[in-house]
Design an enzyme around this catalytic site. Sequence first.
Site: not given
Length: 173
Positions: A52, A103, A26, A19, A49, A28-29
């Site tokens: 959010t 809609t 992060g 990377y 995942d 979490d990743r």
Amino acid sequence: IKPKEYLSAKTSLPLELDYDTPHTLGPDRIATAAGVISIDSKNPWLVIDLGTCLTMDLVANGAFRGGLIAPGVQMRFQAMHEFTAALPLIRMNFETQFPGKSTEQSMQVGVCQSIMLEIEGFISLLNQSYDYLNIMDCSSLPLNFDKDLKNKIFARPKLVLHGLNYILEQNAK
């Protein structure tokens, strides 16, 4: 205990971070990548995942290879509501199918079905480059994958905790 207090790219990890900006990755990743490595380090993984944000990360050949970050379900609904004059703020419904007949239904299809098509599109793209690509869904939201996918699909909502534990175990050796 917050993972960011203990886990970063500087932590001794059981995988390589391929990377460009590992200091921005992060925890979490990192933890989910370690989690799938602990399950099967031989075959490539796409870790999905949906919370959010939608993240999809490729883990292959013992390394975190990168991925994508996109707005999650609620963020997309919120954006449509806030950045238009007339669209309401609505709830997700992954069952609503194209074409939406109102809609609200059109927005549900536009968000929920589009996310599923994004995911399936990236799976299809990666299947061209990787044999035996495994899919790990650690989402907090329910995903219903296309039944025609050839991939093995695993669901582990607590993959972050599994990965953190694996990192701790590896560092205790």
